[in-house]
Design an enzyme around this catalytic site. Structure first.
Site, PDB file in Angstrom:
ATOM      1  N   GLY A 190       0.778  -1.218   0.000  1.00 31.85           N
ATOM      2  CA  GLY A 190       0.000   0.000   0.000  1.00 31.85           C
ATOM      3  C   GLY A 190       0.816   1.277   0.000  1.00 31.85           C
ATOM      4  O   GLY A 190       0.492   2.237  -0.703  1.00 31.85           O
ATOM      5  N   THR A 191       1.880   1.312   0.791  1.00 27.64           N
ATOM      6  CA  THR A 191       2.687   2.535   0.854  1.00 27.64           C
ATOM      7  C   THR A 191       3.319   2.840  -0.494  1.00 27.64           C
ATOM      8  O   THR A 191       3.315   3.999  -0.947  1.00 27.64           O
ATOM      9  CB  THR A 191       3.774   2.393   1.936  1.00 27.64           C
ATOM     10  OG1 THR A 191       3.143   2.299   3.220  1.00 27.64           O
ATOM     11  CG2 THR A 191       4.712   3.592   1.937  1.00 27.64           C
TER      12      THR A 191
ATOM     13  N   ASN B 187      -8.636   4.435   7.992  1.00 30.81           N
ATOM     14  CA  ASN B 187      -7.981   3.329   8.684  1.00 30.81           C
ATOM     15  C   ASN B 187      -8.086   3.429  10.200  1.00 30.81           C
ATOM     16  O   ASN B 187      -7.925   2.427  10.890  1.00 30.81           O
ATOM     17  CB  ASN B 187      -6.504   3.256   8.282  1.00 30.81           C
ATOM     18  CG  ASN B 187      -5.765   4.548   8.545  1.00 30.81           C
ATOM     19  OD1 ASN B 187      -6.098   5.587   7.978  1.00 30.81           O
ATOM     20  ND2 ASN B 187      -4.750   4.502   9.407  1.00 30.81           N
TER      21      ASN B 187
ATOM     22  N   GLN C 246      -8.147  -0.274   3.272  1.00 34.95           N
ATOM     23  CA  GLN C 246      -9.044  -0.786   4.305  1.00 34.95           C
ATOM     24  C   GLN C 246     -10.386  -1.235   3.739  1.00 34.95           C
ATOM     25  O   GLN C 246     -11.103  -2.008   4.379  1.00 34.95           O
ATOM     26  CB  GLN C 246      -9.273   0.281   5.380  1.00 34.95           C
ATOM     27  CG  GLN C 246      -8.046   0.680   6.160  1.00 34.95           C
ATOM     28  CD  GLN C 246      -7.551  -0.407   7.093  1.00 34.95           C
ATOM     29  OE1 GLN C 246      -8.286  -1.319   7.473  1.00 34.95           O
ATOM     30  NE2 GLN C 246      -6.281  -0.334   7.462  1.00 34.95           N
TER      31      GLN C 246
ATOM     32  N   GLY D  20      -2.146  -6.571   0.123  1.00 39.56           N
ATOM     33  CA  GLY D  20      -2.501  -7.939   0.441  1.00 39.56           C
ATOM     34  C   GLY D  20      -2.787  -8.217   1.899  1.00 39.56           C
ATOM     35  O   GLY D  20      -3.745  -8.920   2.233  1.00 39.56           O
ATOM     36  N   HIS D  21      -1.977  -7.677   2.808  1.00 35.76           N
ATOM     37  CA  HIS D  21      -2.028  -8.139   4.190  1.00 35.76           C
ATOM     38  C   HIS D  21      -3.198  -7.592   4.988  1.00 35.76           C
ATOM     39  O   HIS D  21      -3.385  -7.970   6.141  1.00 35.76           O
ATOM     40  CB  HIS D  21      -0.705  -7.821   4.903  1.00 35.76           C
ATOM     41  CG  HIS D  21      -0.499  -6.375   5.217  1.00 35.76           C
ATOM     42  ND1 HIS D  21      -0.529  -5.897   6.496  1.00 35.76           N
ATOM     43  CD2 HIS D  21      -0.238  -5.321   4.424  1.00 35.76           C
ATOM     44  CE1 HIS D  21      -0.295  -4.589   6.478  1.00 35.76           C
ATOM     45  NE2 HIS D  21      -0.115  -4.217   5.235  1.00 35.76           N
TER      46      HIS D  21
ATOM     47  N   THR E 206      11.924  -7.089 -10.255  1.00 34.97           N
ATOM     48  CA  THR E 206      11.546  -8.484 -10.400  1.00 34.97           C
ATOM     49  C   THR E 206      10.270  -8.756  -9.616  1.00 34.97           C
ATOM     50  O   THR E 206      10.162  -8.416  -8.433  1.00 34.97           O
ATOM     51  CB  THR E 206      12.667  -9.407  -9.898  1.00 34.97           C
ATOM     52  OG1 THR E 206      13.848  -9.153 -10.667  1.00 34.97           O
ATOM     53  CG2 THR E 206      12.275 -10.867 -10.033  1.00 34.97           C
TER      54      THR E 206
ATOM     55  N   CYS F  14       1.378   1.870  11.232  1.00 35.53           N
ATOM     56  CA  CYS F  14       2.578   2.464  10.635  1.00 35.53           C
ATOM     57  C   CYS F  14       3.108   3.624  11.458  1.00 35.53           C
ATOM     58  O   CYS F  14       4.216   4.101  11.236  1.00 35.53           O
ATOM     59  CB  CYS F  14       2.280   2.928   9.208  1.00 35.53           C
ATOM     60  SG  CYS F  14       1.780   1.582   8.117  1.00 35.53           S
TER      61      CYS F  14
END
Length: 390
Positions: A68-69, A153, A181, A202-203, A239, A327
């Site tokens: 996200g960041t 958030n 979120q 993802g998390h 990559t 964060c």
């Protein structure tokens, strides 16, 4: 442990973990031309199609990132840089954004001579489309982009994204939204919303940490932050994490498919938590929009307490929660979100966020309620002692 901090990170879904392990056992760089590389590329492109289908986008609009960041920075800085040569040197942002957006905008102001317009919110944390229209009316020809999160958030307030994006479109300005979120908790459709760029990671929804995506409309230019091999439309070189992307795609697909059932179950559990917290601590303040909010979010201010002290007291009882964005954890400062909503410093410092997720069960709420009254009392005594000493 009673884990009530799913907004910070949530356990991986079984389906996503299985996809990760299966793909990680394979070898191949998705940029290589040999058979192993082509197999990895196929996994990536299949994942791109799955993410696009789940979120109402075209596969070509899905740019995989490290989370996200990175996606927020790529959208805010990249779109700004691409549009600045045309004299667009302003960024319009809400005052309650995640620091991945706030700090990116501040960096542009400090290093790129950008100007920032900060949109205020009301006492529930909600933005106004009329206020955005008034802001753009004065100098839309100088605005590079508008950015506002889909759902907050900290306090969980859901924003009127389609309305806001429509206002930006009226003035020919790309609209970016941080939907980190929101995805999996509320309906999110990239095309239907009218936004030009959307951040997902993802998390937060049952996928792995360290992988996410920026959905970027094909007609919106973004100058890359990273230069190298030219992967991902030459917007994000590097990559590709094939296993992470495969697991991320499964998590997005699963979370979106189950969104309605998930929201109903988690909202019922959240409502029970809110009612019982209010009974246990009658003077507590429930923050955020009481109606239009994330189903798993319960955010409170506890008068007379320092949020950090209360968090640690609950942690000693095996209850994990947060004072706000993970964060910003460990930073002793009042919530910028609550301050923007009109709260004073004391209320902004006394807040805790309890966030539920796909593994949440009633026993975790029971554990919180059993520990909360004594923890609040101890936190208040400690605060009173500190105040007397100062």
């Amino acid at each position: 442990m009673a884990y009530l901090d799913h907004a910070a990170t949530t356990p991986m879904l079984d389906e996503a973990l299985e996809a990760y392990v299966a793909t990680a056992r394979e070898v191949g760089n998705a940029s290589s031309l040999h058979a192993a590389g082509r197999r990895a590329r196929r996994r990536v492109e299949e994942s791109r199609e799955r993410v696009a289908a789940a979120l109402g986008a075209r596969p070509s609009e899905v740019i995989f990132t490290g989370g996200g960041t990175e996606s927020d920075n790529l959208a805010v800085k990249g779109i700004f840089w691409a549009r600045r040569p045309a004299g667009r040197d302003r960024v319009v942002s809400s005052a309650v954004e995640h620091h991945a957006v706030l700090d990116a905008v501040d960096w542009l102001v400090g290093h790129e001579n950008a100007e920032a317009d900060w949109l205020p919110v009301d006492e529930t944390g909600r933005l106004s489309a009329d206020r955005l229209r008034a802001t753009l009316a004065g100098h839309a020809d100088r605005v590079a982009l508008v950015t506002a999160m889909w759902a907050n958030n900290e306090v969980g307030t859901v924003q009127p994204i389609a309305e806001l994006a429509a206002v930006a479109a009226e003035h020919g300005v790309p609209f970016h939204t941080d939907a980190v979120q929101a995805v999996g908790q509320v309906p999110v459709d990239f095309a239907a919303s009218g936004v030009a760029a959307l951040t997902v990671t993802g998390h937060k929804l049952g996928g792995p940490t360290g992988v996410g995506a920026l959905l970027l409309a094909r007609d919106v230019a973004a100058t890359p932050l990273l230069h190298g091999g030219g992967q991902e439309r030459d917007v994000r070189s590097g990559t590709l994490d094939t296993a992470g992307i495969a697991a991320f795609a499964v998590a997005v697909e699963t979370a979106v498919k189950n969104q309605q059932a998930y929201a109903a179950r988690v909202a019922a559990l959240r409502d029970d938590l809110v009612e019982r917290v209010r009974r246990a601590v009658p003077e507590v303040v429930y923050n955020g929009d009481p109606n239009d909010r994330l189903p798993g979010n319960a955010h409170f201010s506890f008068p007379g307490c320092e949020g950090d002290a209360l968090l640690l007291l609950l942690d000693a009882h095996g209850i994990a929660c947060s004072t706000g964005s993970a964060c910003s954890a460990g930073v002793a400062q009042p919530s910028h979100v609550l301050l923007a909503m009109g709260a004073d410093n004391d209320r902004a410092r006394s807040s805790l966020r309890f966030s539920l997720g796909h593994t949440s069960v009633p026993a975790e709420v029971d554990a919180l309620i059993a520990a909360l009254p004594a923890a609040v009392e101890r936190a208040r005594r400690a605060g009173a002692i500190r105040s007397a000493r100062t």
